[in-house]
Design an enzyme around this catalytic site. Structure first.
Site, PDB file in Angstrom:
ATOM      1  N   SER A  30       0.813  -1.213   0.000  1.00  0.00           N
ATOM      2  CA  SER A  30       0.000   0.000   0.000  1.00  0.00           C
ATOM      3  C   SER A  30       0.846   1.262   0.000  1.00  0.00           C
ATOM      4  O   SER A  30       0.309   2.359  -0.026  1.00  0.00           O
ATOM      5  CB  SER A  30      -0.912  -0.008   1.222  1.00  0.00           C
ATOM      6  OG  SER A  30      -0.143   0.081   2.404  1.00  0.00           O
ATOM      7  N   THR A  70      -2.136   2.717   3.158  1.00  0.00           N
ATOM      8  CA  THR A  70      -1.328   3.929   3.282  1.00  0.00           C
ATOM      9  C   THR A  70      -0.672   3.836   4.636  1.00  0.00           C
ATOM     10  O   THR A  70      -1.110   3.070   5.478  1.00  0.00           O
ATOM     11  CB  THR A  70      -2.293   5.156   3.323  1.00  0.00           C
ATOM     12  OG1 THR A  70      -2.976   5.248   2.106  1.00  0.00           O
ATOM     13  CG2 THR A  70      -1.586   6.452   3.608  1.00  0.00           C
ATOM     14  N   THR A  93       1.674   6.908   0.435  1.00  0.00           N
ATOM     15  CA  THR A  93       0.807   5.844  -0.093  1.00  0.00           C
ATOM     16  C   THR A  93       1.060   5.557  -1.565  1.00  0.00           C
ATOM     17  O   THR A  93       1.564   6.426  -2.285  1.00  0.00           O
ATOM     18  CB  THR A  93      -0.671   6.284   0.047  1.00  0.00           C
ATOM     19  OG1 THR A  93      -1.529   5.196  -0.262  1.00  0.00           O
ATOM     20  CG2 THR A  93      -1.013   7.444  -0.857  1.00  0.00           C
ATOM     21  N   ARG A 127      -4.726   9.832 -10.955  1.00  0.00           N
ATOM     22  CA  ARG A 127      -5.622  10.023  -9.793  1.00  0.00           C
ATOM     23  C   ARG A 127      -4.783  10.353  -8.563  1.00  0.00           C
ATOM     24  O   ARG A 127      -3.799   9.679  -8.268  1.00  0.00           O
ATOM     25  CB  ARG A 127      -6.426   8.752  -9.552  1.00  0.00           C
ATOM     26  CG  ARG A 127      -7.362   8.784  -8.318  1.00  0.00           C
ATOM     27  CD  ARG A 127      -6.714   8.194  -7.096  1.00  0.00           C
ATOM     28  NE  ARG A 127      -7.660   8.023  -5.984  1.00  0.00           N
ATOM     29  CZ  ARG A 127      -7.318   7.683  -4.754  1.00  0.00           C
ATOM     30  NH1 ARG A 127      -6.044   7.486  -4.449  1.00  0.00           N
ATOM     31  NH2 ARG A 127      -8.206   7.536  -3.822  1.00  0.00           N
ATOM     32  N   VAL A 128      -5.147  11.393  -7.872  1.00  0.00           N
ATOM     33  CA  VAL A 128      -4.462  11.739  -6.628  1.00  0.00           C
ATOM     34  C   VAL A 128      -5.479  11.582  -5.504  1.00  0.00           C
ATOM     35  O   VAL A 128      -6.619  12.039  -5.615  1.00  0.00           O
ATOM     36  CB  VAL A 128      -3.923  13.183  -6.700  1.00  0.00           C
ATOM     37  CG1 VAL A 128      -3.402  13.631  -5.351  1.00  0.00           C
ATOM     38  CG2 VAL A 128      -2.813  13.271  -7.739  1.00  0.00           C
ATOM     39  N   GLY A 129      -5.077  10.911  -4.439  1.00  0.00           N
ATOM     40  CA  GLY A 129      -5.987  10.695  -3.315  1.00  0.00           C
ATOM     41  C   GLY A 129      -5.876  11.787  -2.273  1.00  0.00           C
ATOM     42  O   GLY A 129      -5.456  12.921  -2.563  1.00  0.00           O
ATOM     43  N   ASP A 130      -6.206  11.447  -1.060  1.00  0.00           N
ATOM     44  CA  ASP A 130      -6.203  12.437   0.019  1.00  0.00           C
ATOM     45  C   ASP A 130      -4.822  12.613   0.661  1.00  0.00           C
ATOM     46  O   ASP A 130      -4.543  13.642   1.272  1.00  0.00           O
ATOM     47  CB  ASP A 130      -7.196  12.034   1.121  1.00  0.00           C
ATOM     48  CG  ASP A 130      -6.869  10.662   1.699  1.00  0.00           C
ATOM     49  OD1 ASP A 130      -6.419   9.779   0.945  1.00  0.00           O
ATOM     50  OD2 ASP A 130      -7.051  10.471   2.913  1.00  0.00           O
ATOM     51  N   THR A 146      -6.262   7.065   6.618  1.00  0.00           N
ATOM     52  CA  THR A 146      -6.080   6.025   5.607  1.00  0.00           C
ATOM     53  C   THR A 146      -7.475   5.569   5.184  1.00  0.00           C
ATOM     54  O   THR A 146      -8.431   5.745   5.933  1.00  0.00           O
ATOM     55  CB  THR A 146      -5.292   4.814   6.144  1.00  0.00           C
ATOM     56  OG1 THR A 146      -5.995   4.262   7.263  1.00  0.00           O
ATOM     57  CG2 THR A 146      -3.896   5.190   6.586  1.00  0.00           C
ATOM     58  N   GLY A 147      -7.567   4.974   4.017  1.00  0.00           N
ATOM     59  CA  GLY A 147      -8.866   4.535   3.526  1.00  0.00           C
ATOM     60  C   GLY A 147      -9.224   5.302   2.276  1.00  0.00           C
ATOM     61  O   GLY A 147      -8.368   5.984   1.696  1.00  0.00           O
ATOM     62  N   GLY A 174      -9.691   7.765  -0.163  1.00  0.00           N
ATOM     63  CA  GLY A 174      -9.316   9.174  -0.102  1.00  0.00           C
ATOM     64  C   GLY A 174     -10.393  10.130  -0.579  1.00  0.00           C
ATOM     65  O   GLY A 174     -10.527  11.237  -0.056  1.00  0.00           O
TER      66      GLY A 174
HETATM   67  N1  ASP Z   1      -6.107   7.219   1.363  1.00  0.00           N
HETATM   68  C1  ASP Z   1      -5.384   6.609   0.282  1.00  0.00           C
HETATM   69  C2  ASP Z   1      -5.919   7.093  -1.011  1.00  0.00           C
HETATM   70  O1  ASP Z   1      -7.122   7.198  -1.177  1.00  0.00           O
HETATM   71  C3  ASP Z   1      -5.427   5.154   0.280  1.00  0.00           C
HETATM   72  C4  ASP Z   1      -5.504   4.487   1.607  1.00  0.00           C
HETATM   73  O2  ASP Z   1      -5.277   5.054   2.609  1.00  0.00           O
HETATM   74  O3  ASP Z   1      -5.798   3.319   1.680  1.00  0.00           O
HETATM   75  O4  ASP Z   1      -5.141   7.286  -1.905  1.00  0.00           O
END
Ligand code: ASP
Length: 355
Positions: A71, A201, A219, A229-232, A252-253, A255
């Site tokens: 991850s 992450t 991450t 794609r850019v996450g959080d 985490t999770g 984003g």
């Molecule tokens: N938060 C991260 C994202 O969405 C991924 C993750 O934390 O699992 O890129």
């Protein structure tokens, strides 16, 4: 004009905030559950008197360089074209500065590049090819981040996508013939990852005995994402926020859900207004639920976790759901803590119980 009621609640909040400042700080590191070693490494840095940002970055470097952590960094699960793209952010409490990189390829330790953006430039965020060029100009080496294990999971996912003859679901005999050298357990793992595009992450937050705080989130993002794609994680205020006067938070999770509530900033603001770290996280999870009008069917489709560390050393981990989906079934969400010695996992509080 302030009503009596708002005056009262303002003074309660101020009271709580000053209590935060009144407690004496101590060395403490928390992270997402994949950070047991990360927290130990970060704590060792704090104990040697290193800066809190040095500590958290040294901690997450362990995960970034670990090919078995799918991850983060090297060995992270790739985008839909099979290319690993990384996001990372850092925040340094004492100087109130931040840096981040989004969608950077071929660099194993994006948290270090985020730090360079913070220290060497007047900007906060660099993305894509230009983030890579920036990193290379500081001597970072380009490397292929895709491991054989991550490539296998990607190929299995690809077979199940619309243009290919294959199906996801039960372990198929066809898969076994395609990958005869791969053992059943690894194939089952790859199939699980293909079926449930995983997120993952590491977020790590640290406080030292002087009351200084820093944090980082790094991450490979959502597996099989659209390139770019850019996450959080690199979004300051979503995947990470540190306010030296109050505390720090990270996530985490999925984003996209976090970005829509500016999770880390919301948590820190909640703490600034007097909420405990636990309540601050739960309140933010409620905002995510509200975005779906509390529709449980929609909410059940994703996981999201928050981590919060207040300036007085009080901390919490919180999850949307009591059970987190993993290849071993649903497991209770946890987070890692180190306040000296060995790290331990603690249970997250959760908003909803997964039946
Ligand atoms: N938060 C991260 C994202 O969405 C991924 C993750 O934390 O699992 O890129």
């Amino acid at each position: 004009m302030l009503s009596r009621r708002s005056l009262l609640s303002a003074s309660t909040a101020l009271g709580a905030a000053s209590q935060v400042a009144a407690q004496s700080p101590k060395n403490i590191v928390i992270s997402s559950a994949n950070g047991l070693t990360c927290c130990e490494v970060a704590m060792a840095h704090l104990e040697r008197g290193k800066d809190t940002l040095d500590a958290v970055i040294a901690g997450v470097n362990v995960n970034e360089l670990d090919p078995e952590d799918n991850s983060v960094g090297y060995g992270g699960l790739p985008n839909e074209e099979g290319v690993v793209e990384l996001d990372a952010s850092v925040m340094h409490g004492p100087t109130r500065r931040a840096g981040s990189v989004g969608s950077i390829r071929n660099i194993k330790t994006p948290s270090k590049v985020a730090r360079l953006v913070m220290e060497e430039t007047k900007h906060i965020m660099l993305v894509g090819d230009n983030a890579l060029r920036f990193a290379k100009s500081y001597g970072f080496k380009e490397e292929d981040l895709l491991t054989e294990k991550s490539r296998l999971a990607w190929l299995v996912w690809k077979r199940g996508s619309s243009n290919w003859n294959g199906s996801m679901g039960k372990p198929s005999a066809r898969l076994k013939t395609l990958f005869p050298e791969v053992d059943d357990q690894l194939l089952a793992w790859a199939e699980f990852k293909a079926m449930y595009p995983p997120t993952g992450t590491i977020n790590c937050l640290a406080l030292n005995g002087k009351g200084e705080m820093s944090g980082t989130t790094t991450t490979s993002g959502l597996a099989w994402k659209i390139p770019g794609r850019v996450g959080d994680s690199p979004i300051i205020g979503a995947g990470l926020f540190v306010d030296q006067d109050t505390g720090a938070a990270g996530s985490t999770g999925l984003g996209e859900e976090n970005i829509r509530v500016c999770g880390a900033h919301t948590i820190v603001e909640n703490m600034r207004h007097g909420m405990s770290p636990k309540d601050a996280c739960l309140d933010t999870l409620k905002r995510i639920a509200r975005n779906y009008n509390n529709n449980m069917t929609e909410l059940a489709k994703f996981d999201i976790n928050f981590y919060a560390l207040r300036k007085d050393g009080v901390y919490a981990g919180a999850a949307l759901w009591s059970g987190r989906r993993s290849s071993q079934g649903f497991t209770s969400p946890k987070f890692a803590v180190n306040d000296g010695g060995k790290s331990r996992l603690e249970e997250c509080v959760f908003l909803f119980e997964r039946k």
